[in-house]
Design a protein around this motif. Structure first.
Motif, PDB file in Angstrom:
ATOM      1  N   VAL A  55      22.998  57.703 -24.935  1.00 24.49           N
ATOM      2  CA  VAL A  55      22.293  56.531 -24.747  1.00 24.49           C
ATOM      3  C   VAL A  55      20.886  56.518 -24.877  1.00 24.49           C
ATOM      4  CG1 VAL A  55      21.940  54.516 -23.179  1.00 24.49           C
ATOM      5  CG2 VAL A  55      24.159  55.374 -23.247  1.00 24.49           C
ATOM      6  N   HIS A  56      20.038  55.864 -25.731  1.00 22.26           N
ATOM      7  CA  HIS A  56      18.630  56.086 -25.764  1.00 22.26           C
ATOM      8  C   HIS A  56      18.047  54.566 -25.793  1.00 22.26           C
ATOM      9  CE1 HIS A  56      19.312  60.141 -27.150  1.00 22.26           C
ATOM     10  NE2 HIS A  56      18.362  60.383 -26.956  1.00 22.26           N
ATOM     11  N   ASP A  57      18.596  53.917 -24.808  1.00 15.66           N
ATOM     12  CA  ASP A  57      18.033  52.231 -24.562  1.00 15.66           C
ATOM     13  C   ASP A  57      17.124  52.353 -23.101  1.00 15.66           C
ATOM     14  OD1 ASP A  57      19.884  52.372 -22.666  1.00 15.66           O
ATOM     15  OD2 ASP A  57      21.060  50.933 -23.375  1.00 15.66           O
ATOM     16  N   GLU A  58      16.871  51.125 -22.921  1.00 13.96           N
ATOM     17  CA  GLU A  58      16.145  50.857 -21.884  1.00 13.96           C
ATOM     18  C   GLU A  58      16.437  51.604 -20.565  1.00 13.96           C
ATOM     19  OE1 GLU A  58      14.128  47.120 -19.375  1.00 13.96           O
ATOM     20  OE2 GLU A  58      16.070  46.812 -20.278  1.00 13.96           O
ATOM     21  N   THR A  59      17.907  51.912 -20.457  1.00 14.07           N
ATOM     22  CA  THR A  59      18.204  52.501 -19.261  1.00 14.07           C
ATOM     23  C   THR A  59      18.178  53.974 -19.155  1.00 14.07           C
ATOM     24  OG1 THR A  59      20.541  53.071 -20.239  1.00 14.07           O
ATOM     25  CG2 THR A  59      20.431  51.055 -18.837  1.00 14.07           C
ATOM     26  N   HIS A  60      17.932  54.632 -20.513  1.00  9.39           N
ATOM     27  CA  HIS A  60      17.518  55.808 -20.507  1.00  9.39           C
ATOM     28  C   HIS A  60      16.076  55.858 -20.046  1.00  9.39           C
ATOM     29  CE1 HIS A  60      16.844  59.912 -22.396  1.00  9.39           C
ATOM     30  NE2 HIS A  60      15.970  59.230 -23.164  1.00  9.39           N
ATOM     31  N   SER A  61      15.125  55.128 -20.438  1.00  8.93           N
ATOM     32  CA  SER A  61      13.769  55.188 -20.163  1.00  8.93           C
ATOM     33  C   SER A  61      13.784  54.996 -18.812  1.00  8.93           C
ATOM     34  CB  SER A  61      13.094  54.067 -20.885  1.00  8.93           C
ATOM     35  OG  SER A  61      13.090  54.216 -22.375  1.00  8.93           O
ATOM     36  N   ASN A  62      14.452  54.116 -18.077  1.00  7.45           N
ATOM     37  CA  ASN A  62      14.342  53.583 -16.624  1.00  7.45           C
ATOM     38  C   ASN A  62      15.038  55.162 -15.948  1.00  7.45           C
ATOM     39  OD1 ASN A  62      13.130  51.295 -16.829  1.00  7.45           O
ATOM     40  ND2 ASN A  62      15.233  50.257 -16.759  1.00  7.45           N
ATOM     41  N   LYS A  63      15.820  55.846 -16.363  1.00 14.87           N
ATOM     42  CA  LYS A  63      16.409  57.132 -15.853  1.00 14.87           C
ATOM     43  C   LYS A  63      15.241  58.247 -15.846  1.00 14.87           C
ATOM     44  CE  LYS A  63      21.139  56.572 -16.414  1.00 14.87           C
ATOM     45  NZ  LYS A  63      22.221  57.027 -17.155  1.00 14.87           N
ATOM     46  N   ILE A  64      14.327  58.205 -16.892  1.00 17.31           N
ATOM     47  CA  ILE A  64      13.400  59.159 -16.875  1.00 17.31           C
ATOM     48  C   ILE A  64      12.263  58.808 -15.783  1.00 17.31           C
ATOM     49  CG2 ILE A  64      11.576  59.914 -18.296  1.00 17.31           C
ATOM     50  CD1 ILE A  64      13.438  59.658 -20.620  1.00 17.31           C
ATOM     51  N   ILE A  65      11.903  57.442 -15.678  1.00 15.74           N
ATOM     52  CA  ILE A  65      11.054  57.093 -14.806  1.00 15.74           C
ATOM     53  C   ILE A  65      11.524  57.438 -13.557  1.00 15.74           C
ATOM     54  CG2 ILE A  65      10.034  54.998 -13.547  1.00 15.74           C
ATOM     55  CD1 ILE A  65       9.904  53.779 -16.589  1.00 15.74           C
ATOM     56  N   ASP A  66      12.572  57.240 -13.049  1.00 20.41           N
ATOM     57  CA  ASP A  66      13.227  57.348 -11.854  1.00 20.41           C
ATOM     58  C   ASP A  66      13.056  59.138 -11.487  1.00 20.41           C
ATOM     59  OD1 ASP A  66      14.060  54.598 -11.537  1.00 20.41           O
ATOM     60  OD2 ASP A  66      16.379  55.085 -11.851  1.00 20.41           O
ATOM     61  N   SER A  67      13.309  59.812 -12.243  1.00 22.54           N
ATOM     62  CA  SER A  67      13.365  61.316 -12.367  1.00 22.54           C
ATOM     63  C   SER A  67      11.791  61.595 -12.136  1.00 22.54           C
ATOM     64  CB  SER A  67      13.932  61.899 -13.369  1.00 22.54           C
ATOM     65  OG  SER A  67      14.976  61.695 -13.697  1.00 22.54           O
ATOM     66  N   ILE A  68      10.841  60.939 -12.734  1.00 23.75           N
ATOM     67  CA  ILE A  68       9.490  61.115 -12.649  1.00 23.75           C
ATOM     68  C   ILE A  68       9.149  60.965 -11.146  1.00 23.75           C
ATOM     69  CG2 ILE A  68       7.233  60.730 -13.404  1.00 23.75           C
ATOM     70  CD1 ILE A  68       8.265  60.709 -16.053  1.00 23.75           C
ATOM     71  N   GLU A  69       9.560  59.905 -10.569  1.00 24.46           N
ATOM     72  CA  GLU A  69       9.243  59.333  -9.379  1.00 24.46           C
ATOM     73  C   GLU A  69       9.734  60.182  -8.152  1.00 24.46           C
ATOM     74  OE1 GLU A  69       9.182  54.369 -10.387  1.00 24.46           O
ATOM     75  OE2 GLU A  69      10.940  55.218  -9.488  1.00 24.46           O
ATOM     76  N   LEU A  70      11.000  60.472  -8.402  1.00 28.51           N
ATOM     77  CA  LEU A  70      11.679  61.667  -7.466  1.00 28.51           C
ATOM     78  C   LEU A  70      10.629  62.927  -7.537  1.00 28.51           C
ATOM     79  CD1 LEU A  70      15.252  61.139  -8.028  1.00 28.51           C
ATOM     80  CD2 LEU A  70      14.136  60.692  -6.240  1.00 28.51           C
ATOM     81  N   LEU A  71      10.218  63.374  -8.761  1.00 26.97           N
ATOM     82  CA  LEU A  71       9.519  64.829  -8.844  1.00 26.97           C
ATOM     83  C   LEU A  71       8.222  64.416  -8.099  1.00 26.97           C
ATOM     84  CD1 LEU A  71       9.408  67.416  -9.942  1.00 26.97           C
ATOM     85  CD2 LEU A  71       8.289  66.323 -12.190  1.00 26.97           C
ATOM     86  N   LEU A  72       7.589  63.571  -8.434  1.00 26.93           N
ATOM     87  CA  LEU A  72       6.343  63.095  -7.863  1.00 26.93           C
ATOM     88  C   LEU A  72       6.277  62.940  -6.284  1.00 26.93           C
ATOM     89  CD1 LEU A  72       4.296  61.022 -10.596  1.00 26.93           C
ATOM     90  CD2 LEU A  72       4.013  63.505 -10.166  1.00 26.93           C
ATOM     91  N   GLY A  73       7.168  61.917  -5.978  1.00 24.93           N
ATOM     92  CA  GLY A  73       7.239  61.419  -4.499  1.00 24.93           C
ATOM     93  C   GLY A  73       6.326  60.549  -4.346  1.00 24.93           C
ATOM     94  N   GLU A  74       6.265  59.549  -3.229  1.00 19.07           N
ATOM     95  CA  GLU A  74       5.455  58.465  -2.852  1.00 19.07           C
ATOM     96  C   GLU A  74       3.894  58.914  -2.730  1.00 19.07           C
ATOM     97  OE1 GLU A  74       6.692  55.535  -0.342  1.00 19.07           O
ATOM     98  OE2 GLU A  74       8.759  55.574  -1.066  1.00 19.07           O
TER      99      GLU A  74
END
Length: 192
Positions: A55-74
């Protein structure tokens, strides 16, 4: 005691907060919102163009954003500038836009004189599905050459026309039954 659950700080929320606080950056949030809407529409086309890929749709992009958020932290997200936050979000949504193809782009590729040699090379693929597809197209092309009086025997554009016709006819075959099929899938746990 009343517990207040705090909303998780996301990149998108961070951009919104910063842009609301600093009016000079308001335009970034507006551009992001518009681009997200338009890119989401374009990304929805990818699965129909690449049905055998992940899958390379919007859900894929959102998963990448989620991963970056987890990596960075608040704490690190809070330190990002509006521009950096905007660029991260845009990178996540635009990295696969090259997979969005119009019929005109596809047609041009199939008209290319190198297409036959490319299809021939695909017959040697380690991926059996790709090799079988290439062999099928070439077998039809060989049969077409025997029965054809065309001067350009190497043109494979007919294969694109067949694909388009099969897509159109399949859609027409199932269109009128989609409501019943939806009900069946929902009530009988049928696979899609």
């Amino acid at each position: 005691m009343i517990y207040k659950f705090m909303e998780k700080l996301t990149l998108e929320k961070h951009l919104e907060i910063l842009c609301n606080e600093e009016k000079d950056y308001e335009i970034l949030h507006s551009i992001w919102s518009l681009n997200k809407t338009n890119l989401s529409k374009g990304l929805k086309l990818i699965p129909s163009i690449y049905p055998n890929y992940s899958v390379h749709d919007e859900t894929h992009s959102n998963k990448i954003i989620d991963s970056i958020e987890l990596l960075l932290g608040e704490e690190r997200i809070e330190k990002l500038s509006p521009t950096d936050t905007f660029l991260i979000l845009m990178a996540c949504y635009t990295h696969d836009i090259g997979m969005i193809l119009t019929y005109k782009v596809i047609e041009k590729k199939w008209q290319d004189n190198k297409m036959k040699s490319t299809i021939n090379s695909f017959t040697q693929s380690q991926d059996k599905v790709i090799a079988d597809a290439a062999n099928l197209i070439l077998s039809f092309q060989k049969a077409d050459q025997k029965n054809s009086k065309k001067t350009d025997k190497d043109n494979l554009q007919w294969a694109l026309k067949v694909k388009n016709a099969v897509t159109i006819l399949t859609a027409e075959l199932f269109r009128s039954d989609h409501a019943q099929m939806s009900s069946t899938y929902m009530t009988e746990n049928e696979e899609f």
